[in-house]
Enzyme design. Structure first.
Site, short mmCIF file in Angstrom:
data_model
loop_
_atom_site.label_atom_id
_atom_site.label_comp_id
_atom_site.label_asym_id
_atom_site.label_seq_id
_atom_site.Cartn_x
_atom_site.Cartn_y
_atom_site.Cartn_z
N SER A 55 4.35 0.94 8.61
CA SER A 55 3.83 0.27 7.47
C SER A 55 5.16 -0.20 6.52
O SER A 55 6.01 1.02 6.31
CB SER A 55 2.98 0.92 6.53
OG SER A 55 1.48 0.84 6.99
N SER B 10 1.94 -4.47 7.43
CA SER B 10 0.97 -4.18 6.64
C SER B 10 -0.09 -3.28 7.21
O SER B 10 -0.32 -1.85 7.11
CB SER B 10 -0.04 -5.48 6.31
OG SER B 10 -0.93 -5.05 5.55
N HIS C 7 0.98 -1.28 -0.07
CA HIS C 7 -0.03 0.20 -0.02
C HIS C 7 0.96 1.47 0.16
O HIS C 7 0.22 2.29 -0.12
CB HIS C 7 -1.06 0.03 1.17
CG HIS C 7 -0.41 0.00 2.33
ND1 HIS C 7 -0.11 -1.31 3.16
CD2 HIS C 7 -0.12 0.98 3.28
CE1 HIS C 7 0.45 -0.88 4.37
NE2 HIS C 7 0.44 0.49 4.41
N ASP D 53 0.31 -7.91 0.57
CA ASP D 53 0.75 -6.36 0.70
C ASP D 53 2.10 -6.05 0.49
O ASP D 53 2.79 -6.15 1.75
CB ASP D 53 0.02 -5.79 1.90
CG ASP D 53 0.10 -4.36 2.04
OD1 ASP D 53 0.66 -3.63 1.27
OD2 ASP D 53 -0.43 -3.96 3.18
N GLY E 120 3.03 4.85 9.87
CA GLY E 120 4.06 5.22 9.62
C GLY E 120 4.90 3.92 9.84
O GLY E 120 6.21 3.99 9.06
#
Length: 429
Positions: free
Chosen positions: A325, A341, A213, A243, A323
């Site tokens: 991720s 994720s 993402h 992801d 943040g």
């Protein structure tokens, strides 16, 4: 909180943040459990390390066929527990002969896999997630705080339709969402994420993995807000079957060592990619909250984010915030396990956090980590089992782990030794 940037020519894995005292302490090496002490009799349960349990399950999973019901590692007893369904006495005898504990259960993994497919067809509403738990021999369905009214009724009806003893529901206090915004780390398109693991691409170029993402949010990423780009997205998957994103460094001479910066000048070398296991003690490094630890609680998880459904994830109780991720999920001994994720909660209230298995991401983008271990993950695409283990697609079993997408079984377990306030747990393989 101090933050460390990614030098262009010395791209040690990003990760910001002060290291918590507890997390830092349990990163210290610990002695492995015996893989079978002297005097142990064949046919009696052996004590073994989690790694040895994974290897054993890769041998056993395929032998049980449709009677295989998953497995997990009992950290307290240091034993591998293998679920055997359908009253298969010969299968149980085979398990015990190999030195594992045979546990009679109701559901086989094919049965649970079919049930998860039914949930995907009937209950894929935003704010829900599910994964197989080998310790209960059921599917654990989690609904976040947004699942109310008709949406809750839809999920509850779908669970009931599976029959008794197949699945159960739990409520989450938070809201499932990707953790894409926050403080500093890597920046692109007004978003902030965390670098995961450095890799080498098929053509020999240096690059890194991060969340998918993040990869769909921006094509180029820098080490400062609105700064000069240091990397360009080559491939990104989100939502859908994962992801993850592959970013290559724009400077082909970038030094990208296989290591994780754990804060305070400490670096942990990453030697290979490995599948997860329920209960496995894991550590996460992210640009917002730094180093955190916890346990794997589910494998081959399906998460219904507002942006769409993502499948094949690792479920944990490790906290994370916006943040974080894309940040690295790894083990004390230097195995790369996952990429952050999203999930619910934060590092104050806790919650569930989901991770993209590194082995699946490496195989999809054709990259290598460390000495090149990872990528395929085992016999037949990863593991020993049906959909993830030493077998068809990843772990040594059916759906996740030494079973499906990374741990041993749908939902393994490992001495958590802490996590976010968790004591001992069980490690599934």
């Amino acid at each position: 909180m101090s933050h460390r940037r990614i030098p262009k020519r010395n791209a040690v894995l990003a990760g910001a943040g002060a290291v918590g005292i507890v997390a830092a302490a349990i990163l210290l090496p610990q002695a492995n459990a015996s893989q079978g002490g002297a005097g142990e009799q064949s046919g009696s349960p052996r004590t073994m390390s989690a790694a040895a349990a994974a290897e054993l399950l890769q041998k056993l999973g395929g032998q049980l066929g449709d009677s295989y019901g998953g497995a997990y590692y009992d950290a307290d007893k240091q034993q591998l527990v293998v679920n055997v369904a359908g009253g298969d006495t010969s299968g149980s005898a085979e398990v015990e002969k190999a030195g594992a504990v045979a546990r009679t259960v109701q559901n086989s993994l094919p049965t649970l896999t079919s049930a998860m497919n039914s949930l995907s067809a009937k209950a894929s509403v935003p704010g829900t997630a599910w994964a197989v738990d080998p310790r209960t021999n059921e599917i654990l369905v989690t609904a976040d705080r947004t699942v109310t009214g008709e949406r809750w009724d839809t999920v509850e009806t779908a669970v009931r339709s599976l029959g008794d003893g197949v699945a159960h529901i739990q409520k989450s206090k938070g809201e499932f969402k990707p953790f894409i915004e926050g403080g500093d780390a890597i920046f692109g398109g007004g978003s902030r994420c965390s670098l995961g693991f450095n890799v080498t691409t098929q053509d020999g170029r240096p690059g890194f993995l991060t969340a998918g993402h993040c990869g769909v949010a921006a094509e180029q990423w820098s080490e400062e807000p609105n700064g000069e780009p240091i990397g360009t997205v080559q491939e990104a998957v989100f939502p859908g079957e994962g992801d993850f994103a592959l970013v290559t460094y724009d400077d082909p001479n970038t030094q990208a060592p296989s290591a994780v910066d754990t804060g305070d000048g400490q670096v942990l070398e990453i030697t290979q990619a490995a599948d997860a296991a329920v209960g496995l003690q894991v550590f996460r490094m992210g640009s917002t909250t730094g180093l955190r630890d916890g346990q794997v609680t589910g494998l081959n998880a399906t998460v219904n984010y507002p942006e769409g459904t993502v499948s094949g994830l690792i479920q944990t109780d490790v906290c994370a915030e916006p943040g974080d991720s894309g940040g690295a999920l790894f083990t004390r001994d230097g195995n790369a396990v996952g990429l952050t994720s999203g999930g619910s909660g934060d590092c104050t209230s806790g919650g569930e956090t989901f991770f993209q298995p590194v082995t699946t991401a490496l195989e999809a983008v054709g990259a290598q980590i460390g000495a090149g271990a990872g990528g395929d993950g085992g016999a037949d695409n990863g593991g020993a089992g049906d959909n993830g283990g030493a077998g068809d697609n990843g772990g040594a079993g059916d759906n996740g782990g030494v079973d499906g997408n990374g741990g041993a079984d749908g939902n393994g377990g490992v001495d958590g030794n802490g996590g976010a306030g968790n004591g001992d747990s069980e490690e599934g393989w």
